[in-house]
Design a protein around this motif. Structure first.
Motif, mmCIF file in Angstrom:
data_model
loop_
_atom_site.group_PDB
_atom_site.id
_atom_site.type_symbol
_atom_site.label_atom_id
_atom_site.label_comp_id
_atom_site.label_asym_id
_atom_site.label_seq_id
_atom_site.Cartn_x
_atom_site.Cartn_y
_atom_site.Cartn_z
ATOM 1 N N SER A 251 0.955 -0.749 -0.055
ATOM 2 C CA SER A 251 0.079 -0.164 -0.450
ATOM 3 C C SER A 251 1.433 1.438 0.095
ATOM 4 O O SER A 251 0.080 2.400 -0.494
ATOM 5 N N ASP A 252 1.989 1.258 0.704
ATOM 6 C CA ASP A 252 2.736 2.311 0.268
ATOM 7 C C ASP A 252 3.986 2.664 -0.749
ATOM 8 O O ASP A 252 4.400 3.398 -0.237
ATOM 9 N N ARG A 253 3.491 2.083 -1.857
ATOM 10 C CA ARG A 253 4.170 1.352 -2.689
ATOM 11 C C ARG A 253 3.896 2.279 -4.324
ATOM 12 O O ARG A 253 2.499 2.287 -3.881
ATOM 13 N N ASP A 254 3.943 3.310 -5.178
ATOM 14 C CA ASP A 254 3.572 3.702 -6.384
ATOM 15 C C ASP A 254 4.858 3.307 -7.213
ATOM 16 O O ASP A 254 5.621 3.954 -7.018
ATOM 17 N N PRO A 255 3.998 3.658 -8.917
ATOM 18 C CA PRO A 255 5.162 3.522 -10.040
ATOM 19 C C PRO A 255 6.078 4.849 -9.872
ATOM 20 O O PRO A 255 6.780 5.703 -9.282
ATOM 21 N N ASN A 282 4.561 -1.840 -16.308
ATOM 22 C CA ASN A 282 4.409 -3.424 -16.521
ATOM 23 C C ASN A 282 3.213 -3.880 -15.699
ATOM 24 O O ASN A 282 3.175 -3.071 -14.354
ATOM 25 N N LYS A 283 2.466 -4.974 -15.544
ATOM 26 C CA LYS A 283 1.630 -5.672 -15.729
ATOM 27 C C LYS A 283 0.389 -4.951 -15.866
ATOM 28 O O LYS A 283 -0.412 -4.800 -14.954
ATOM 29 N N ILE A 284 0.619 -4.745 -16.820
ATOM 30 C CA ILE A 284 -1.035 -3.727 -17.080
ATOM 31 C C ILE A 284 -2.268 -4.726 -17.439
ATOM 32 O O ILE A 284 -3.050 -4.512 -17.920
ATOM 33 N N ASP A 285 -1.480 -6.161 -17.849
ATOM 34 C CA ASP A 285 -2.529 -7.449 -18.253
ATOM 35 C C ASP A 285 -3.402 -7.322 -17.019
ATOM 36 O O ASP A 285 -4.839 -7.721 -16.451
ATOM 37 N N VAL A 286 -3.265 -7.201 -15.276
ATOM 38 C CA VAL A 286 -3.722 -6.775 -13.834
ATOM 39 C C VAL A 286 -5.149 -5.794 -14.184
ATOM 40 O O VAL A 286 -4.402 -4.001 -14.636
ATOM 41 N N PRO A 287 -6.636 -5.564 -14.099
ATOM 42 C CA PRO A 287 -7.212 -4.886 -14.081
ATOM 43 C C PRO A 287 -6.784 -3.271 -12.942
ATOM 44 O O PRO A 287 -6.713 -1.834 -14.186
ATOM 45 N N ASP A 288 -6.628 -3.179 -12.347
ATOM 46 C CA ASP A 288 -5.873 -2.471 -11.530
ATOM 47 C C ASP A 288 -4.429 -1.683 -12.080
ATOM 48 O O ASP A 288 -4.291 -0.665 -12.351
ATOM 49 N N GLY A 289 -3.811 -2.060 -12.120
ATOM 50 C CA GLY A 289 -2.560 -2.300 -12.735
ATOM 51 C C GLY A 289 -2.904 -1.278 -14.109
ATOM 52 O O GLY A 289 -1.714 -0.485 -14.256
ATOM 53 N N LYS A 290 -3.317 -1.375 -15.205
ATOM 54 C CA LYS A 290 -3.974 -0.996 -16.201
ATOM 55 C C LYS A 290 -4.473 0.177 -16.049
ATOM 56 O O LYS A 290 -3.860 1.467 -16.643
ATOM 57 N N ASP A 291 -6.051 0.353 -14.761
ATOM 58 C CA ASP A 291 -5.728 1.853 -14.276
ATOM 59 C C ASP A 291 -4.598 3.051 -14.049
ATOM 60 O O ASP A 291 -4.191 4.102 -13.994
ATOM 61 N N LEU A 292 -3.954 1.893 -12.830
ATOM 62 C CA LEU A 292 -2.808 2.751 -11.862
ATOM 63 C C LEU A 292 -1.929 3.102 -13.191
ATOM 64 O O LEU A 292 -1.630 4.348 -13.221
ATOM 65 N N ALA A 293 -1.689 2.616 -14.484
ATOM 66 C CA ALA A 293 -0.893 3.153 -15.924
ATOM 67 C C ALA A 293 -1.031 4.152 -16.203
ATOM 68 O O ALA A 293 -0.298 5.315 -16.775
ATOM 69 N N GLU A 294 -2.798 4.476 -16.865
ATOM 70 C CA GLU A 294 -3.188 5.301 -16.982
ATOM 71 C C GLU A 294 -2.728 6.860 -16.063
ATOM 72 O O GLU A 294 -2.575 7.794 -16.574
ATOM 73 N N MET A 295 -2.924 6.831 -14.942
ATOM 74 C CA MET A 295 -3.161 7.635 -13.465
ATOM 75 C C MET A 295 -1.726 8.301 -14.049
ATOM 76 O O MET A 295 -1.334 9.603 -14.017
ATOM 77 N N VAL A 296 -1.015 7.323 -13.990
ATOM 78 C CA VAL A 296 0.708 8.337 -13.273
ATOM 79 C C VAL A 296 1.492 8.416 -15.074
ATOM 80 O O VAL A 296 2.188 8.776 -15.157
ATOM 81 N N ARG A 297 0.871 8.255 -16.446
ATOM 82 C CA ARG A 297 1.720 8.363 -17.227
ATOM 83 C C ARG A 297 1.587 9.192 -18.043
ATOM 84 O O ARG A 297 3.078 10.346 -17.806
ATOM 85 N N PRO A 298 0.834 10.817 -17.338
ATOM 86 C CA PRO A 298 1.339 12.212 -17.546
ATOM 87 C C PRO A 298 2.255 12.497 -17.018
ATOM 88 O O PRO A 298 2.780 13.543 -17.108
ATOM 89 N N GLU A 299 2.415 12.592 -15.864
ATOM 90 C CA GLU A 299 3.417 12.709 -14.574
ATOM 91 C C GLU A 299 4.678 12.414 -15.400
ATOM 92 O O GLU A 299 5.418 13.181 -14.977
#
Length: 478
Positions: A251-255, A282-299
């Motif tokens: 819980s204390d980690r993010d990309p 990596n791991k965008i095959d996981v649903p939550d992973g795909k959402d988090l990737a789209e969230m942090v990509r712009p930053e």
């Protein structure tokens, strides 16, 4: 059991040179046919050579002491001793050789690159080689020179174009397994990867190597986890790839925070600030992973990173990533200067270089240092007076005695030749001439002189008889 070692301390010893032989040729009707002692063979070198089939320094971890063979001594009848055999030690591509103080001695990159870690000693000259017009019958030979003894540190730095860095279990091993034919161990627990893995990737016409570096954690540059042991493998890589886990369960980690921590460790390690970087979510095959990737990509893109969303499991986004890496590798290769042709470097000796130095130490001892005088001392048999006289001749001709007088040495002062731990010390007795000159015709034997004509010998005998007869005639007992 240890299967991968990338740093070892190696103790190498070159072979010593064989002693020369002091011998006189003998045969029927010619018992003293002149000196015929052969030279000793040289000692073998210890040579490190890059071998692409070697990937670890494990052999030297188990056997850190290595020695080349000695040269054989010379023999009579002008037979020279056999040279010692060189000891060739294969090392992986990318091995750095250092001394114990950490100074780099050599950086071995490329198949077949060699480095002589310890040089074999010279063989001693036999008395046949020492004979001259003035020294027709030397009764001594020179000793062989001991081989070098070296303590060196071998450090392996993986040679690869691309390095995958990131937290443990970020998917680096999975990514290299699908981009190349490498088959690293993959599991769902931290520190699965304990050794760097290498793979070869082909993207269009570009072929490059990619390295999976064991996971880094906060404090890796200070020795925590496995980072300090393997950060050195990132040094040679031209491109760095941050592999970020978008499906972590912590819980204390993010990309983004993971990226900041790894960048800080790379900064603390030093020397990697100018390497091009890209980010792999990596791991965008996981649903939550795909959402988090789209969230942090712009930053991440706002920071200037080129970002790729991939899934090593579903093989998503791999083609685009491989071609992007090929482009960066191609740019890095093009920016490197072309290798110049082999040049011969000539270093002429300075005009005022005497080949030795004489220094007066604090305790009043005069120390002579130099390659020639130190080698000559090691080659001298001090149990043979004639050999000692020959050494005195050589030192005198080199100018050692004149230099001692110039620095203030006087009769009875102590003189040492060689380093403090292995020196020959004697009391100096200044002379006008040394060695052979003092002994007259040292090393000459009248038995080797050319015979005088028979007429001359008869005249001399007749003169001796006439002189004896005259003495008898002059004798008056009364």
């Amino acid at each position: 059991m240890t299967t991968f070692v990338d740093r070892v301390e190696l103790h190498v010893a070159a072979g010593s040179g064989g002693h020369g032989c002091a011998s006189v040729h003998r045969e029927k009707f010619k018992p003293l046919g002149g000196p015929d002692g052969g030279n000793g063979g040289r000692g073998g070198d210890v040579i490190l050579v890059v071998d692409q089939s070697v990937t670890t320094l494990l052999d030297y971890h188990h056997s850190p002491h290595r020695k080349a063979t000695n040269g054989k001594p010379g023999a009579g009848d002008n037979r020279s001793g056999k040279d010692g055999q060189d000891l060739v030690l294969p090392v992986p591509d990318g091995t750095v050789i250092q001394d114990k103080a950490g100074n780099v001695l050599a950086d071995l990159v490329g198949q077949g690159t060699t480095y002589v870690a310890a040089q074999g000693g010279r063989g001693g000259l036999g008395n046949a080689a020492l004979a001259s017009a003035r020294r027709k019958a030397p009764g001594f030979a020179l000793l062989g020179v001991p081989g070098d003894l070296q303590d060196i540190v071998l450090e392996l730095k993986t040679v690869a174009d691309v390095a995958l860095v990131g937290y443990p279990s970020a998917g680096k091993s999975s990514l290299i397994s699908v981009l190349s034919a490498a088959k690293p161990k993959i599991a769902d627990y931290p520190f699965t990867t304990l050794v760097p893995n290498l793979g070869v990737v082909t993207a269009g016409s570009t072929v490059y190597t990619i390295a999976d570096v064991p996971g880094l954690i906060p404090g890796a540059s200070q020795g925590k986890g496995l980072g300090l042991e393997f950060l050195r493998h990132v040094e040679r890589c031209e491109v760095l790839v941050h592999v970020l886990d978008t499906a972590t369960l912590e819980s204390d980690r993010d990309p983004v925070s993971d990226l900041d921590i790894i960048e800080e460790e790379l900064k603390q390690y030093g020397g990697l600030g100018n390497r091009p970087r890209l980010v792999v979510l990596n791991k965008i095959d996981v649903p939550d992973g795909k959402d988090l990737a789209e969230m942090v990509r712009p930053e991440l893109e706002a920071r200037g990173y080129q970002v790729f969303e991939v899934s090593a499991v579903a093989h998503t986004g791999l083609k685009e990533l491989s071609f992007a890496l090929a482009g960066l590798v191609g740019e890095a290769r093009a920016a490197k200067p072309e290798e110049e042709a082999t040049r011969i470097v000539i270093r002429p000796k300075a005009v005022d270089d005497a080949g030795f130095t004489v220094v007066k130490e604090e305790d009043g001892l005069f120390r002579v240092r130099g390659e020639k005088p130190e080698r000559w001392v090691r080659q001298t048999d001090f149990s043979n007076d004639e050999a000692v006289g020959y050494l005195a001749d050589r030192l005198n001709r080199l100018g050692v005695e004149d230099s001692l007088m110039k620095v203030g040495a006087r009769h009875g002062d102590g003189v040492a030749i060689g380093p403090e731990e292995n020196a020959v010390v004697f009391d100096w007795e200044p002379t006008v001439m040394a060695g052979a000159e003092m002994l007259g015709r040292r090393g000459e034997d009248h038995r080797f002189e050319a015979p005088r004509p028979a007429v001359t010998r008869r005249r001399e005998k007749q003169a001796e008889r006439d002189e004896a007869d005259q003495e008898f005639d002059d004798f008056d007992p009364f």
